[in-house]
Scaffold this motif. Sequence first.
Motif, PDB file in Angstrom:
ATOM      1  N   ARG A 126       0.827  -1.202   0.000  1.00 24.70           N
ATOM      2  CA  ARG A 126       0.000   0.000   0.000  1.00 24.70           C
ATOM      3  C   ARG A 126       0.863   1.254   0.000  1.00 24.70           C
ATOM      4  N   ARG A 127       1.896   1.275   0.837  1.00 24.19           N
ATOM      5  CA  ARG A 127       2.731   2.477   0.884  1.00 24.19           C
ATOM      6  C   ARG A 127       3.636   2.585  -0.341  1.00 24.19           C
ATOM      7  N   TRP A 128       3.993   1.448  -0.957  1.00 23.48           N
ATOM      8  CA  TRP A 128       4.808   1.489  -2.168  1.00 23.48           C
ATOM      9  C   TRP A 128       4.017   1.922  -3.397  1.00 23.48           C
ATOM     10  N   GLY A 129       2.701   1.873  -3.315  1.00 22.17           N
ATOM     11  CA  GLY A 129       1.888   2.228  -4.464  1.00 22.17           C
ATOM     12  C   GLY A 129       1.753   1.116  -5.476  1.00 22.17           C
ATOM     13  N   THR A 130       2.109  -0.116  -5.100  1.00 20.96           N
ATOM     14  CA  THR A 130       1.980  -1.257  -6.009  1.00 20.96           C
ATOM     15  C   THR A 130       0.675  -2.018  -5.782  1.00 20.96           C
ATOM     16  N   TRP A 131      -0.163  -1.480  -4.917  1.00 18.01           N
ATOM     17  CA  TRP A 131      -1.408  -2.128  -4.504  1.00 18.01           C
ATOM     18  C   TRP A 131      -2.270  -2.553  -5.681  1.00 18.01           C
ATOM     19  N   LYS A 132      -2.585  -1.607  -6.567  1.00 18.25           N
ATOM     20  CA  LYS A 132      -3.493  -1.910  -7.670  1.00 18.25           C
ATOM     21  C   LYS A 132      -2.896  -2.955  -8.607  1.00 18.25           C
ATOM     22  N   GLU A 133      -1.608  -2.873  -8.811  1.00 16.40           N
ATOM     23  CA  GLU A 133      -0.944  -3.789  -9.735  1.00 16.40           C
ATOM     24  C   GLU A 133      -0.999  -5.229  -9.255  1.00 16.40           C
ATOM     25  N   VAL A 134      -0.701  -5.460  -7.981  1.00  7.71           N
ATOM     26  CA  VAL A 134      -0.577  -6.840  -7.497  1.00  7.71           C
ATOM     27  C   VAL A 134      -1.890  -7.415  -6.982  1.00  7.71           C
ATOM     28  N   MET A 135      -2.887  -6.563  -6.744  1.00  6.85           N
ATOM     29  CA  MET A 135      -4.134  -7.061  -6.165  1.00  6.85           C
ATOM     30  C   MET A 135      -5.282  -7.077  -7.151  1.00  6.85           C
ATOM     31  N   ASN A 136      -4.995  -7.033  -8.426  1.00  7.37           N
ATOM     32  CA  ASN A 136      -6.002  -7.190  -9.467  1.00  7.37           C
ATOM     33  C   ASN A 136      -5.519  -8.229 -10.470  1.00  7.37           C
ATOM     34  N   GLY A 137      -6.424  -9.140 -10.838  1.00  8.37           N
ATOM     35  CA  GLY A 137      -6.063 -10.172 -11.797  1.00  8.37           C
ATOM     36  C   GLY A 137      -6.072 -11.560 -11.182  1.00  8.37           C
ATOM     37  N   THR A 138      -5.492 -12.511 -11.893  1.00  9.03           N
ATOM     38  CA  THR A 138      -5.530 -13.919 -11.500  1.00  9.03           C
ATOM     39  C   THR A 138      -4.429 -14.236 -10.497  1.00  9.03           C
ATOM     40  N   VAL A 139      -4.799 -14.999  -9.477  1.00 11.18           N
ATOM     41  CA  VAL A 139      -3.838 -15.516  -8.510  1.00 11.18           C
ATOM     42  C   VAL A 139      -3.500 -16.950  -8.927  1.00 11.18           C
ATOM     43  N   TYR A 140      -2.205 -17.232  -9.007  1.00 10.88           N
ATOM     44  CA  TYR A 140      -1.760 -18.552  -9.443  1.00 10.88           C
ATOM     45  C   TYR A 140      -1.144 -19.331  -8.293  1.00 10.88           C
ATOM     46  N   GLY A 141      -1.171 -20.662  -8.448  1.00 11.37           N
ATOM     47  CA  GLY A 141      -0.555 -21.544  -7.479  1.00 11.37           C
ATOM     48  C   GLY A 141       0.497 -22.415  -8.139  1.00 11.37           C
ATOM     49  N   ALA A 142       0.668 -23.625  -7.611  1.00  9.44           N
ATOM     50  CA  ALA A 142       1.685 -24.543  -8.120  1.00  9.44           C
ATOM     51  C   ALA A 142       1.329 -25.062  -9.509  1.00  9.44           C
ATOM     52  N   VAL A 143       2.310 -25.631 -10.194  1.00  7.00           N
ATOM     53  CA  VAL A 143       2.092 -26.212 -11.522  1.00  7.00           C
ATOM     54  C   VAL A 143       1.452 -27.583 -11.381  1.00  7.00           C
ATOM     55  N   ASP A 144       0.357 -27.782 -12.069  1.00 10.17           N
ATOM     56  CA  ASP A 144      -0.311 -29.086 -12.108  1.00 10.17           C
ATOM     57  C   ASP A 144       0.493 -29.998 -13.028  1.00 10.17           C
ATOM     58  N   PRO A 145       1.016 -31.120 -12.528  1.00 10.57           N
ATOM     59  CA  PRO A 145       1.861 -31.978 -13.371  1.00 10.57           C
ATOM     60  C   PRO A 145       1.118 -32.563 -14.570  1.00 10.57           C
ATOM     61  N   GLU A 146      -0.197 -32.671 -14.494  1.00 10.85           N
ATOM     62  CA  GLU A 146      -0.953 -33.228 -15.617  1.00 10.85           C
ATOM     63  C   GLU A 146      -1.067 -32.247 -16.770  1.00 10.85           C
ATOM     64  N   THR A 147      -1.243 -30.985 -16.456  1.00 11.94           N
ATOM     65  CA  THR A 147      -1.430 -29.985 -17.509  1.00 11.94           C
ATOM     66  C   THR A 147      -0.141 -29.225 -17.824  1.00 11.94           C
ATOM     67  N   GLY A 148       0.801 -29.240 -16.875  1.00 12.19           N
ATOM     68  CA  GLY A 148       2.022 -28.479 -17.060  1.00 12.19           C
ATOM     69  C   GLY A 148       1.839 -26.991 -16.877  1.00 12.19           C
ATOM     70  N   ARG A 149       0.667 -26.599 -16.365  1.00 15.96           N
ATOM     71  CA  ARG A 149       0.376 -25.174 -16.169  1.00 15.96           C
ATOM     72  C   ARG A 149       0.054 -24.897 -14.700  1.00 15.96           C
ATOM     73  N   ARG A 150       0.327 -23.682 -14.300  1.00 18.59           N
ATOM     74  CA  ARG A 150      -0.027 -23.283 -12.951  1.00 18.59           C
ATOM     75  C   ARG A 150      -1.538 -23.251 -12.791  1.00 18.59           C
ATOM     76  N   ILE A 151      -2.000 -23.675 -11.619  1.00 19.48           N
ATOM     77  CA  ILE A 151      -3.433 -23.644 -11.366  1.00 19.48           C
ATOM     78  C   ILE A 151      -3.882 -22.202 -11.156  1.00 19.48           C
ATOM     79  N   GLU A 152      -5.082 -21.905 -11.572  1.00 17.94           N
ATOM     80  CA  GLU A 152      -5.679 -20.591 -11.345  1.00 17.94           C
ATOM     81  C   GLU A 152      -6.525 -20.676 -10.084  1.00 17.94           C
ATOM     82  N   VAL A 153      -6.147 -19.925  -9.072  1.00 18.24           N
ATOM     83  CA  VAL A 153      -6.757 -20.039  -7.748  1.00 18.24           C
ATOM     84  C   VAL A 153      -7.988 -19.164  -7.621  1.00 18.24           C
TER      85      VAL A 153
END
Length: 532
Positions: A473-500
């Motif tokens: 919040r004080r750095w002013g990066t709030w809007k950038e990091v708190m909007n959009g998709t949150v990702y987790g670990a890579v699913d070994p079956e798909t090879g892609r990160r899960i969308e949380v």
Amino acid sequence: MNKRYIYSACLAVGLLITTSCEKFLVQDHPTSVYDELWWNTAADAELGLYRCYVGIPHGLSGRQIMFLDALSDQLVARQNTRGEYEAYVRGIQASNWDRANHIYMDNYKTIRRTNRLLENIGRVYMEEWKRERFILEARALRAYYHMELLMLFGGVPIVTTALSPENSYMKRNTEEEVYAFAMSELKACAEKLPTRYDFADRTRITSGIAYALMTRLALFFHDYEAAREASLKVIELGEYELYRAPNPADSYTNLFRYAGEENKERIFFRDQGSTGAFTAIGIPSEGGQTVLSPTAAIVDTYQLKDGRNLNELSADSIELFRRDPNHKDMRDPRLKASVFLVGDTFMSSTLNPFDNSGVNSNRLGIQYSTSTGYWVKKYLDERDKVNTASTRILDFMIIRYAEVLLSYAEALVELGEWDHPDVLYYVNMVRNRAGMPNISLNKYNSQEKMRQLIRQERSVELAFEGVHYFDIRRWGTWKEVMNGTVYGAVDPETGRRIEVETRTTNGERSFWWPIPEVEMLSNPNMEQNPGY
């Protein structure tokens, strides 16, 4: 201020609710005796001061400081029994949001306790030196509670008396006024408080705590000169040092376990503040519950052991470390100390959230298991599985020396002194303790590069400690990091990160928390924050 909050502050342990509001206002101590009869001996004052300390938050229960980082890009919170954190990151929190209500009420309740002690301790029969110290402790605590309110709600009423019904409809003070009040009170107390206590009184407010609080508050409001001065005061006290274990490789890990609990790095901490760890960040297969889960964003923030960032690697290497974040144990040791990754072990369990065969209580997405494929490791100790009501619980550090060192370095950078020798000295001190190499001005050769490095260091060094939420919040990066998709670990079956989840936080609206609805309804002089 909300009358209900004022009245609730007057209740003591075991006090039954009555219909006399006036009685509430004069009975807020454990024996339910009127002030005229209560404040007599040093023991009375001691108990009154103890109740002023009760408001200091825990890490994983009650106010649960660690959960604040679920309002940042470091953690995801599930299970609303621990609070409606999901509502906040979706941008739909309103003036009845439970977290805002709890913290607002709790802080003002404890502020009232400090005011009652300050108003009555003058007539207590006790040694004068002790009276003076109790007064300083209470003032510093009152400033801290105002500070916490300020950093969450913006301008709030400054309350320095135990309010009566006729003067309880207070208006909000400005942010500048609350900041000046808290800083002034903390400074005045810091100059006179003891620098240390005996072991039995180790949780009391010290000079170092007051200066450390000033540092955090000044940074939040971009008062870098004040932050530099306050953090340097902490350093010059000579009371604190980075914790180092007998085996240096265990230093960072043990700092958050029973093995390293008694250390000189902790400045401000909650005694037994990790209560509830096994039901907040525990492993289900070992009888725990997972409510908080780390994100891919924080996992990606850790450097390699040679000091390179992931974005400095080739595309193939980046993909490799996304699939296997600690490939060949090549990452910053703080990652292994802070996060359980796929394939790691805890007690007798090997963690595989993508194993859907048989009975796997740790599999992704089921109730009280990980929601990202990762688990928090900090403050999770095997001893907590068998803790009983009589077992001592691990303390939770609210401010530790590493934060102060990084804050001092950051203040210098923001003041334009990015190449000051102290910046390298203290940043490298923190990195070296964790097993990371020195940085040099050859690579970090501008204010902007040094600024980004220190922000990265704070993110990984202080991960999941309730600091990052205030930092973004004080750095002013709030809007950038708190909007959009949150990702987790890579699913070994798909090879892609899960969308949380998808976050749609409105940075302008959500920067300040809503003034609680009950406060707005009961106080005609109260003004709501924009957007609520």
